[in-house]
Each structure stands twice: as structure tokens, then as C-alpha cells.
Design an enzyme around this catalytic site. Structure first.
Site, PDB file in Angstrom:
ATOM      1  N   HIS A 126       0.823  -1.214   0.000  1.00  0.00           N
ATOM      2  CA  HIS A 126       0.000   0.000   0.000  1.00  0.00           C
ATOM      3  C   HIS A 126       0.856   1.263   0.000  1.00  0.00           C
ATOM      4  O   HIS A 126       0.365   2.354  -0.286  1.00  0.00           O
ATOM      5  CB  HIS A 126      -0.980   0.002   1.182  1.00  0.00           C
ATOM      6  CG  HIS A 126      -0.347   0.218   2.518  1.00  0.00           C
ATOM      7  ND1 HIS A 126      -0.063  -0.807   3.390  1.00  0.00           N
ATOM      8  CD2 HIS A 126       0.021   1.361   3.164  1.00  0.00           C
ATOM      9  CE1 HIS A 126       0.452  -0.308   4.505  1.00  0.00           C
ATOM     10  NE2 HIS A 126       0.516   1.013   4.379  1.00  0.00           N
TER      11      HIS A 126
ATOM     12  N   ASP B 164      -0.625  -7.699   0.839  1.00  0.00           N
ATOM     13  CA  ASP B 164      -0.117  -6.340   0.950  1.00  0.00           C
ATOM     14  C   ASP B 164       1.410  -6.396   1.043  1.00  0.00           C
ATOM     15  O   ASP B 164       1.977  -6.538   2.121  1.00  0.00           O
ATOM     16  CB  ASP B 164      -0.695  -5.646   2.190  1.00  0.00           C
ATOM     17  CG  ASP B 164      -0.236  -4.192   2.310  1.00  0.00           C
ATOM     18  OD1 ASP B 164       0.379  -3.676   1.356  1.00  0.00           O
ATOM     19  OD2 ASP B 164      -0.491  -3.582   3.375  1.00  0.00           O
TER      20      ASP B 164
ATOM     21  N   SER C   6       4.608   1.318   8.355  1.00  0.00           N
ATOM     22  CA  SER C   6       4.177   0.352   7.343  1.00  0.00           C
ATOM     23  C   SER C   6       5.356  -0.206   6.556  1.00  0.00           C
ATOM     24  O   SER C   6       6.241   0.545   6.131  1.00  0.00           O
ATOM     25  CB  SER C   6       3.195   0.996   6.369  1.00  0.00           C
ATOM     26  OG  SER C   6       1.963   1.245   6.987  1.00  0.00           O
TER      27      SER C   6
END
Length: 373
Positions: free
Chosen positions: A204, A238, A321
Site C-alpha cells: 500500500h 499487501d 508500514s
């Protein structure tokens, strides 16, 4: 301190028949001109051989030829060079270094023949294990004071820019007519069968065109994303793969903690429930957590659903992330998201029910034909 004997030039006093006479040096008696050509000094050393010499070096701007006996020293002086008698020959020092070279590959070590000190200098830096120290000492145990082992602080690294898992990464991109900067975290450095290096991070992070990445610290170019998914693949995953293209960047097979220390990653494996795990990111780290589930389905606030995720009790915040989830030297997951991501993480974390979700690394490596190192 070694004493040097200097030849006196000029007038020489001589006694003959009780009468003191003064005579000057003849051309045949004159001291040789100082030797300044290193090639000629090397030729003298070659002629004497490596068992009677021990190197050539400058001292006080003079060429010095180290030798192991007085006869060799006279040969050197007669050629106009400075001689220094030392205990260890080139042959002996080279032999000691050759023993050490059999151990080449021990990180944070260095050794070399130091001709000016007539020793093999061994430098041991931080991170060398007791077992490796013993191997080094054993290898040169028969050479006595011909080898000098010294301890040094810090680590030895390439001067290229280092890149490790847990380090911050950024990408500038344009979306909706505005310029943006995405901040994420490097997960694990990996390689293909040919040894080409890549970085794993969250897929992402690549959304909206953020595909060219830099190291956050120093804004060092790293490379470009070659593959990424975010819930739009068969497995609803992801993850992203960034290929390193900057030859001045050295990707290490380690992760970096917030205090700058490192941890080695040597394998990947599936996680199991209850396993103790650690997480590191550019914004925060949580080194005390455990796996809560190994096949979680999660739907984020943007409506994206991900499947087959690892859920762990570690906290995380925005910017983390892509960061690594691991247990000892085993790579487990790539951080995708978590609850309370806008709240402080770590010692100040007052949310007892926090959790975070990770893409399993071993699956990504299988899909992409990569491996950790």
C-alpha cells in the site's frame, strides 16, 4: 630504542710513526650517496631474500630497509640506504598473515603486515564472538610477538550507504494535482538466485504512484518498485518489492533497532500462535509482543480487505508500514496496519488491546522467487 650508527665525513685523524697527520677521504673511501629510489631499495631486498629482509618503508623521509642480520645491514648501508635490524623476517610475517587469511570472512576484523612495527597487526572490532576470537588466537599462536592483536570499538562497514530492515524510506509523487511524500519502512533485504538485491515493504506504500524510493535519512536514492499488490491480487495481500539500483547503497541482511544496533536475519518461516515477536519501524518499535493469529482476515477503513495475515499484539503507528516482524533471526512478516495507529507506541502506550497485521514473508519469497540472507 634502536641505535643507528652514522658514518663521519670530512677529515680523518691518523697516527703514523708518532706523528699526527691529517688526511681527507679519497673518492674510493667516500660514503655512498643516500639511496632515494624505492625501486633500487626493493632490488636490494630481493637480492637478500625474504628470510633476511622485512620490508621497505619511509621513516623521517628516509628509505629504510629492514633486515634480520648485521651482514645484510652492511649490504644495505653500502648501497646508501638506511638499515634497521629487526627480529621477524618477511617470510615469517607473511606466513602468519597467510594463517589468518584462512579465516577471512569473520565480520568486524582486519589484519595486515605492518613493516614499520615488524608485526602482523590484527584488529578486532565490536561484534566478534568469543569463539571467533579464539579461532584467531589459535591460528597465530605459534608466531609469538610477531603478531599483535588489538581491540577496537565500533564496527567495520563499507563506506557505501548502508540499508537495513527497519530503516525509514520515502517517495515523492504527484496525485490529484498535488505533490506528496510517502513515508514507510523497509522490511527485509532479500536477493534472487543470482544475488541481485531487493527490499520488501508494504504494497500500500506504492499506491497513487509512489514507486521511486529514497532512504529517509540523507535522502539517498535506493531504487524503484518492480512489483506490488494491495488487496487486488488472488491472495488479497499487501507487499511490495523494490529493486536496489544505486550502486553506492549496500543492503545488509540485518534489521536496525531504534538505538542503531543491529539484528541478523538468516531465515524465514511461518509464524505460529503464541510466538514471541519483535517489530521495528522508522517511527516506533515494539520489541515485546506475540502472535495472536496466523490466518487473519482484516478490512481497513478504506474498505480494502486482506486475507491470510499474521495478527500480533505489537503496537504500530503511521510511517511504520512495511517494517519487519521477526523472532530472533527469523523473518516472519511485513507490517500492513494496526489499531490505534495515531496513538503513541512503546513505553507510553496505554492501549492494552492494540494489535497489528502483517503479510507473511515466507509466502512473498515463494511467490517472487527471493530469499533472505
Amino acid at each position: 630504542m634502536r641505535r643507528r650508527h652514522h658514518a663521519y665525513r670530512g677529515i680523518v685523524a691518523a697516527a703514523a710513526g708518532g706523528i699526527l697527520t691529517l688526511t681527507t677521504l679519497t673518492a674510493a673511501q667516500a660514503a655512498p650517496a643516500p639511496l632515494t629510489d624505492p625501486a633500487k631499495a626493493a632490488a636490494i631486498a630481493d637480492e637478500l631474500g625474504n628470510k633476511r629482509t622485512a620490508g621497505i618503508y619511509y621513516r623521517n623521509e628516509q628509505l629504510v630497509v629492514a633486515v634480520t642480520d648485521q651482514a645484510a645491514a652492511e649490504t644495505v648501508r653500502s648501497a646508501g640506504a638506511v638499515a634497521e635490524v629487526v627480529p621477524h623476517s618477511t617470510a615469517e610475517l607473511d606466513s602468519a598473515k597467510a594463517e589468518l587469511d584462512q579465516l577471512a570472512g569473520i565480520p568486524n576484523t582486519a589484519w595486515s603486515v605492518d613493516q614499520t612495527s615488524n608485526r602482523v597487526n590484527v584488529q578486532i572490532y565490536d561484534g566478534v564472538s568469543d569463539a571467533d576470537r579464539s579461532r584467531i588466537e589459535k591460528a597465530v599462536s605459534g608466531y609469538g610477538d610477531a603478531v599483535d592483536i588489538t581491540e577496537h570499538s565500533g564496527k567495520i562497514e563499507s563506506t557505501a550507504y548502508a540499508m537495513r530492515g527497519g530503516v525509514g524510506i520515502t517517495s515523492e509523487y504527484t496525485s490529484g494535482g498535488a505533490n506528496w511524500v510517502a513515508t514507510c519502512t523497509a522490511g527485509f533485504n532479500v536477493q534472487n538466485a543470482s544475488g541481485r538485491k531487493y527490499m520488501l515493504t508494504a504494497g500500500h506504500c506504492m499506491e497513487d504512484g509512489a514507486v521511486t524510493w529514497h532512504r529517509r535519512s540523507g535522502d539517498i536514492p535506493l531504487g524503484r518498485a518492480i512489483d506490488w499488490v494491495y488487496g487486488n491480487d488472488t491472495n488479497q495481500s499487501d507487499y511490495g518489492v523494490v529493486e536496489y539500483t544505486n550502486s553506492n547503497v549496500t543492503p545488509y541482511g540485518t534489521i536496525q533497532y531504534k538505538d542503531g544496533s543491529e539484528g541478523q536475519i538468516s531465515r524465514s518461516a511461518p509464524a505460529f500462535e503464541g510466538e514471541k515477536v519483535k517489530r521495528v519501524g522508522t517511527m516506533s518499535q515494539d520489541l515485546v509482543g506475540k502472535v495472536l493469529a496466523t490466518d487473519a482476515t482484516v478490512t481497513y477503513t478504506d474498505g480494502t480487505t486482506l486475507r491470510h495475515m499474521i495478527e500480533a499484539s505489537n503496537c504500530s503507528v503511521h510511517g511504520d508500514s512495511g517494517g519487519p516482524l521477526f523472532s530472533d533471526e527469523t523473518a516472519l512478516g511485513i507490517l500492513s496496519g494496526g489499531s490505534y495507529a495515531d496513538k503513541p507506541c512503546g513505553d507510553s502506550d496505554d492501549q492494552a488491546d492494540r494489535s497489528s497485521f502483517y503479510e507473511p514473508v515466507y509466502k512473498v519469497l515463494s511467490w517472487e522467487g527471493l530469499k533472505v540472507y
